[in-house]
Write an enzyme that holds these catalytic residues in place. Structure first.
Site, PDB file in Angstrom:
ATOM      1  N   TYR A  14     -17.762   4.902 -44.973  1.00 21.83           N
ATOM      2  CA  TYR A  14     -19.187   4.753 -43.911  1.00 21.83           C
ATOM      3  C   TYR A  14     -19.992   6.093 -44.003  1.00 21.83           C
ATOM      4  O   TYR A  14     -20.858   5.994 -43.240  1.00 21.83           O
ATOM      5  CB  TYR A  14     -18.726   4.358 -42.568  1.00 21.83           C
ATOM      6  CG  TYR A  14     -18.062   3.210 -42.719  1.00 21.83           C
ATOM      7  CD1 TYR A  14     -18.522   1.718 -42.708  1.00 21.83           C
ATOM      8  CD2 TYR A  14     -16.578   3.079 -42.413  1.00 21.83           C
ATOM      9  CE1 TYR A  14     -18.079   0.709 -42.682  1.00 21.83           C
ATOM     10  CE2 TYR A  14     -15.909   2.016 -42.496  1.00 21.83           C
ATOM     11  CZ  TYR A  14     -16.568   0.611 -42.574  1.00 21.83           C
ATOM     12  OH  TYR A  14     -15.757  -0.611 -42.524  1.00 21.83           O
ATOM     13  N   HIS A  19     -25.569   3.586 -39.898  1.00 22.53           N
ATOM     14  CA  HIS A  19     -24.804   3.624 -38.722  1.00 22.53           C
ATOM     15  C   HIS A  19     -24.269   4.910 -38.334  1.00 22.53           C
ATOM     16  O   HIS A  19     -23.596   5.090 -37.238  1.00 22.53           O
ATOM     17  CB  HIS A  19     -23.723   2.642 -38.802  1.00 22.53           C
ATOM     18  CG  HIS A  19     -23.891   1.516 -37.607  1.00 22.53           C
ATOM     19  ND1 HIS A  19     -24.452   1.535 -36.556  1.00 22.53           N
ATOM     20  CD2 HIS A  19     -22.774   0.494 -37.036  1.00 22.53           C
ATOM     21  CE1 HIS A  19     -24.444   0.475 -35.911  1.00 22.53           C
ATOM     22  NE2 HIS A  19     -23.266   0.007 -36.158  1.00 22.53           N
ATOM     23  N   PHE A  64     -14.292   3.519 -34.428  1.00 22.17           N
ATOM     24  CA  PHE A  64     -15.025   2.695 -35.067  1.00 22.17           C
ATOM     25  C   PHE A  64     -16.172   2.318 -34.116  1.00 22.17           C
ATOM     26  O   PHE A  64     -15.806   2.373 -32.835  1.00 22.17           O
ATOM     27  CB  PHE A  64     -14.454   1.296 -35.583  1.00 22.17           C
ATOM     28  CG  PHE A  64     -13.892   1.637 -37.033  1.00 22.17           C
ATOM     29  CD1 PHE A  64     -14.376   1.704 -38.167  1.00 22.17           C
ATOM     30  CD2 PHE A  64     -12.330   2.019 -36.914  1.00 22.17           C
ATOM     31  CE1 PHE A  64     -13.768   1.950 -39.414  1.00 22.17           C
ATOM     32  CE2 PHE A  64     -11.787   2.156 -38.144  1.00 22.17           C
ATOM     33  CZ  PHE A  64     -12.423   2.356 -39.419  1.00 22.17           C
ATOM     34  N   ASN A  66     -17.891  -0.055 -32.537  1.00 28.78           N
ATOM     35  CA  ASN A  66     -17.941  -1.073 -31.497  1.00 28.78           C
ATOM     36  C   ASN A  66     -17.029  -0.642 -30.383  1.00 28.78           C
ATOM     37  O   ASN A  66     -17.143  -1.216 -29.240  1.00 28.78           O
ATOM     38  CB  ASN A  66     -17.862  -2.560 -31.923  1.00 28.78           C
ATOM     39  CG  ASN A  66     -18.673  -2.933 -32.666  1.00 28.78           C
ATOM     40  OD1 ASN A  66     -19.792  -2.319 -33.000  1.00 28.78           O
ATOM     41  ND2 ASN A  66     -18.405  -4.189 -33.429  1.00 28.78           N
ATOM     42  N   ASN A 112     -24.046  -2.152 -30.191  1.00 26.62           N
ATOM     43  CA  ASN A 112     -22.767  -2.347 -29.879  1.00 26.62           C
ATOM     44  C   ASN A 112     -22.009  -1.096 -29.424  1.00 26.62           C
ATOM     45  O   ASN A 112     -21.165  -1.249 -28.328  1.00 26.62           O
ATOM     46  CB  ASN A 112     -22.064  -2.998 -30.794  1.00 26.62           C
ATOM     47  CG  ASN A 112     -22.725  -4.720 -30.895  1.00 26.62           C
ATOM     48  OD1 ASN A 112     -23.138  -5.117 -30.230  1.00 26.62           O
ATOM     49  ND2 ASN A 112     -22.586  -5.134 -32.307  1.00 26.62           N
TER      50      ASN A 112
END
Length: 187
Positions: A14, A19, A64, A66, A112
């Site tokens: 990632y 994000h 992570f 969320n 989120n």
């Protein structure tokens, strides 16, 4: 004391995704302030240092996206800083790539990670530094889009806004959030 949290997802997979611009901004602050963000504490990578006589804690939650609130809640419970001294840096699809929008408080929008932070903290009156990543194209769903890498054209634009975000955080600490908003918010 100021706690500056950059949101993102852990892991190389990632690292350069839309994000993860919060993590990228923390990396720039880390270099500017000579603070290593390498201690594992509060479900996060953290680093501590000083800026203009203020203690600064840089944070990259490792839960992570969320579940970012789990880390932020633990940090805020431990350090008990004022709400206005918590800065959260994250991606925003409602802002064009290369733009920055600073707000004193507000809703989570569609993000989120921010929803989880606000839910677990029980308040939303903390500054947020929203880094534009633009809306996904019609053919792509939101999750796939925010987990995709930047194009080479976007990457060229991105370095300036990440630098501006880090400067805006430091300016807010030194001169106040209102002055930082006046100087760095998109027009």
């Amino acid at each position: 004391m100021y706690i500056i949290v950059g949101l993102g997802n852990p892991g190389l997979k990632y690292q350069n995704t839309k994000h993860n611009v919060g993590f990228m901004a923390i990396d720039i602050l880390s270099k500017k302030l000579n603070i290593k963000v390498d201690k594992i504490k509060f479900k996060a990578l953290i680093g501590e240092g000083q800026y203009k006589g203020e203690k600064i804690i840089l944070v990259k939650p490792q839960t992570f996206m969320n579940l970012s609130g789990e880390s932020v809640q633990q940090i805020m419970s431990f350090y008990k800083v004022e709400h206005q001294n918590l800065f959260v840096l994250y991606d925003d699809i409602d802002i064009d790539v290369g733009k920055l929008r600073i707000r004193q408080k507000g809703s989570s929008g569609t993000h989120n990670g921010m929803k989880n932070i606000i839910y677990l903290l029980g308040y939303d009156d903390f500054p947020r530094f929203r880094i534009g990543v633009s809306k996904p194209p019609q053919y792509m769903d939101l999750a796939s889009y925010v987990l995709s890498n930047f194009t080479s054209e976007e990457t060229n634009i991105l370095s300036d806004v990440l630098d501006n975000c880090s400067e805006a955080c430091l300016y807010a600490i030194e001169k106040g959030l209102d002055k930082s908003m006046n100087k760095y918010n998109i027009k």
